[in-house]
Scaffold this motif. Structure first.
Motif, PDB file in Angstrom:
ATOM      1  N   SER A 290      -9.715   0.292   8.944  1.00 28.66           N
ATOM      2  CA  SER A 290      -8.544   1.177   8.917  1.00 28.66           C
ATOM      3  C   SER A 290      -8.665   2.204   7.803  1.00 28.66           C
ATOM      4  O   SER A 290      -9.439   2.033   6.872  1.00 28.66           O
ATOM      5  N   TRP A 291      -7.886   3.243   7.959  1.00 28.52           N
ATOM      6  CA  TRP A 291      -7.806   4.243   6.902  1.00 28.52           C
ATOM      7  C   TRP A 291      -7.251   3.594   5.643  1.00 28.52           C
ATOM      8  O   TRP A 291      -6.408   2.685   5.717  1.00 28.52           O
ATOM      9  N   PRO A 292      -7.633   4.087   4.482  1.00 27.06           N
ATOM     10  CA  PRO A 292      -7.000   3.598   3.251  1.00 27.06           C
ATOM     11  C   PRO A 292      -5.548   4.083   3.179  1.00 27.06           C
ATOM     12  O   PRO A 292      -5.163   5.052   3.851  1.00 27.06           O
TER      13      PRO A 292
ATOM     14  N   GLU B 206       2.304  15.609   8.631  1.00 31.36           N
ATOM     15  CA  GLU B 206       3.167  15.630   9.813  1.00 31.36           C
ATOM     16  C   GLU B 206       4.613  15.994   9.458  1.00 31.36           C
ATOM     17  O   GLU B 206       5.488  15.975  10.317  1.00 31.36           O
ATOM     18  N   GLY B 207       4.861  16.279   8.172  1.00 31.44           N
ATOM     19  CA  GLY B 207       6.174  16.736   7.746  1.00 31.44           C
ATOM     20  C   GLY B 207       7.079  15.679   7.135  1.00 31.44           C
ATOM     21  O   GLY B 207       8.257  15.931   6.880  1.00 31.44           O
ATOM     22  N   VAL B 208       6.538  14.500   6.871  1.00 31.39           N
ATOM     23  CA  VAL B 208       7.344  13.432   6.271  1.00 31.39           C
ATOM     24  C   VAL B 208       7.347  13.621   4.755  1.00 31.39           C
ATOM     25  O   VAL B 208       6.294  13.798   4.143  1.00 31.39           O
ATOM     26  N   ALA B 209       8.529  13.587   4.140  1.00 34.50           N
ATOM     27  CA  ALA B 209       8.654  13.728   2.682  1.00 34.50           C
ATOM     28  C   ALA B 209       7.968  12.555   1.976  1.00 34.50           C
ATOM     29  O   ALA B 209       7.848  11.457   2.534  1.00 34.50           O
ATOM     30  N   GLY B 210       7.534  12.787   0.742  1.00 36.81           N
ATOM     31  CA  GLY B 210       6.749  11.835  -0.027  1.00 36.81           C
ATOM     32  C   GLY B 210       7.222  10.395  -0.035  1.00 36.81           C
ATOM     33  O   GLY B 210       6.464   9.484   0.291  1.00 36.81           O
ATOM     34  N   TRP B 211       8.491  10.161  -0.432  1.00 36.19           N
ATOM     35  CA  TRP B 211       8.973   8.781  -0.505  1.00 36.19           C
ATOM     36  C   TRP B 211       8.938   8.136   0.864  1.00 36.19           C
ATOM     37  O   TRP B 211       8.486   6.995   1.018  1.00 36.19           O
ATOM     38  N   TRP B 212       9.382   8.840   1.883  1.00 37.52           N
ATOM     39  CA  TRP B 212       9.386   8.293   3.243  1.00 37.52           C
ATOM     40  C   TRP B 212       7.964   8.047   3.725  1.00 37.52           C
ATOM     41  O   TRP B 212       7.703   7.063   4.441  1.00 37.52           O
ATOM     42  N   ALA B 213       7.020   8.914   3.372  1.00 37.71           N
ATOM     43  CA  ALA B 213       5.628   8.709   3.777  1.00 37.71           C
ATOM     44  C   ALA B 213       5.080   7.425   3.166  1.00 37.71           C
ATOM     45  O   ALA B 213       4.398   6.641   3.843  1.00 37.71           O
ATOM     46  N   GLN B 214       5.365   7.181   1.890  1.00 37.02           N
ATOM     47  CA  GLN B 214       4.927   5.945   1.238  1.00 37.02           C
ATOM     48  C   GLN B 214       5.564   4.729   1.906  1.00 37.02           C
ATOM     49  O   GLN B 214       4.895   3.732   2.185  1.00 37.02           O
ATOM     50  N   HIS B 215       6.864   4.801   2.141  1.00 45.70           N
ATOM     51  CA  HIS B 215       7.587   3.703   2.777  1.00 45.70           C
ATOM     52  C   HIS B 215       7.012   3.410   4.160  1.00 45.70           C
ATOM     53  O   HIS B 215       6.700   2.255   4.485  1.00 45.70           O
ATOM     54  N   LEU B 216       6.875   4.442   4.967  1.00 43.16           N
ATOM     55  CA  LEU B 216       6.330   4.257   6.315  1.00 43.16           C
ATOM     56  C   LEU B 216       4.914   3.688   6.267  1.00 43.16           C
ATOM     57  O   LEU B 216       4.552   2.836   7.092  1.00 43.16           O
TER      58      LEU B 216
ATOM     59  N   PRO C 281       2.334  -8.829   2.890  1.00 47.14           N
ATOM     60  CA  PRO C 281       3.535  -8.585   2.086  1.00 47.14           C
ATOM     61  C   PRO C 281       3.261  -8.837   0.607  1.00 47.14           C
ATOM     62  O   PRO C 281       2.632  -9.828   0.249  1.00 47.14           O
ATOM     63  N   GLY C 282       3.702  -7.910  -0.237  1.00 47.14           N
ATOM     64  CA  GLY C 282       3.501  -8.027  -1.674  1.00 47.14           C
ATOM     65  C   GLY C 282       2.177  -7.462  -2.156  1.00 47.14           C
ATOM     66  O   GLY C 282       1.936  -7.373  -3.345  1.00 47.14           O
ATOM     67  N   GLN C 283       1.293  -7.066  -1.219  1.00 45.03           N
ATOM     68  CA  GLN C 283      -0.017  -6.542  -1.596  1.00 45.03           C
ATOM     69  C   GLN C 283       0.081  -5.060  -1.916  1.00 45.03           C
ATOM     70  O   GLN C 283       0.729  -4.295  -1.212  1.00 45.03           O
ATOM     71  N   ARG C 284      -0.575  -4.674  -2.988  1.00 50.43           N
ATOM     72  CA  ARG C 284      -0.619  -3.269  -3.396  1.00 50.43           C
ATOM     73  C   ARG C 284      -1.849  -2.604  -2.801  1.00 50.43           C
ATOM     74  O   ARG C 284      -2.746  -3.267  -2.279  1.00 50.43           O
ATOM     75  N   ALA C 285      -1.898  -1.309  -2.899  1.00 45.39           N
ATOM     76  CA  ALA C 285      -3.011  -0.552  -2.320  1.00 45.39           C
ATOM     77  C   ALA C 285      -4.361  -0.952  -2.919  1.00 45.39           C
ATOM     78  O   ALA C 285      -5.384  -0.854  -2.250  1.00 45.39           O
ATOM     79  N   ASP C 286      -4.388  -1.431  -4.181  1.00 42.05           N
ATOM     80  CA  ASP C 286      -5.654  -1.815  -4.813  1.00 42.05           C
ATOM     81  C   ASP C 286      -6.097  -3.230  -4.440  1.00 42.05           C
ATOM     82  O   ASP C 286      -7.100  -3.729  -4.939  1.00 42.05           O
TER      83      ASP C 286
END
Length: 187
Positions: A44-46, A57-67, A80-85
């Motif tokens: 998958s993409w990172p 695609e036009g999603v604002a920053g906070w919403w993009a992170q949430h999505l 769940p609970g896992q961070r990007a790193d």
């Protein structure tokens, strides 16, 4: 993914998402899938690429992170609970009847005493003071304090940099215990 209970990203209301972004969770997830975020071989993409795609695609920053986080959990890319790193974290917060500078100093003292380490320096003039407590195991407890109305504050603790085998429910219980120390009357 079968992992910890109670730490899955909260979706929020479908109505709020549609109002903010113009599409539902299912519609955004389909767009990300159609863009090729998950390959046939399961790679998958990172995280950053998914979030960047949503912003494009036009999603604002906070919403993009949430999505992105909800998408990754729904598709089994992130536990769940896992961070990007790849490490895990757990956090709790509590509203207290103390102004920000008092709550920040008290919280820093409570956590430092409980951990047996010096309190970090805090910029008490900042709107949202914060501090970091480095642990011997490489993990970090992050303290953040923000205003919540006149004379009230939200105190948040996050234990970050945890291994995959960490019991996140137990970590959250310990963080709640630390926040309970804020109930001790002022001397």
């Amino acid at each position: 993914m079968a992992r910890q209970q109670g730490v899955r990203a909260v979706r929020g209301s479908e109505e709020s998402l549609v109002e903010a972004t113009g599409a539902s969770y299912a519609q955004w997830f389909a767009k990300v899938d159609d863009a090729g975020a998950i390959a046939a071989d399961g790679t998958s993409w990172p995280h950053g690429r998914i979030a960047a795609f949503l912003v494009e695609e036009g999603v604002a920053g906070w919403w993009a992170q949430h999505l992105t986080v909800v998408y990754e959990q729904e598709r089994g890319i992130r536990a769940p609970g896992q961070r990007a790193d790849g490490t895990f974290s757990a956090s709790v917060s509590r509203t207290v009847d103390q102004p920000v500078p008092v709550a920040a100093e008290r919280a820093a003292g409570v956590v430092a005493d409980a951990l047996g380490v010096p309190a970090p320096s805090l910029n008490l003039a900042a709107k949202n003071p914060s501090g970091r407590f480095r642990r011997d195991d490489g993990s970090v407890i992050v303290l953040g304090v923000s205003p919540r109305g006149e004379g009230r504050s939200v105190v948040a603790l996050e234990h970050a940099g945890l291994d995959a085998d960490a019991d996140l429910d137990a970590v959250k219980a310990r963080l709640r215990e630390l926040l309970g120390g804020l109930d001790t009357p002022l001397a």
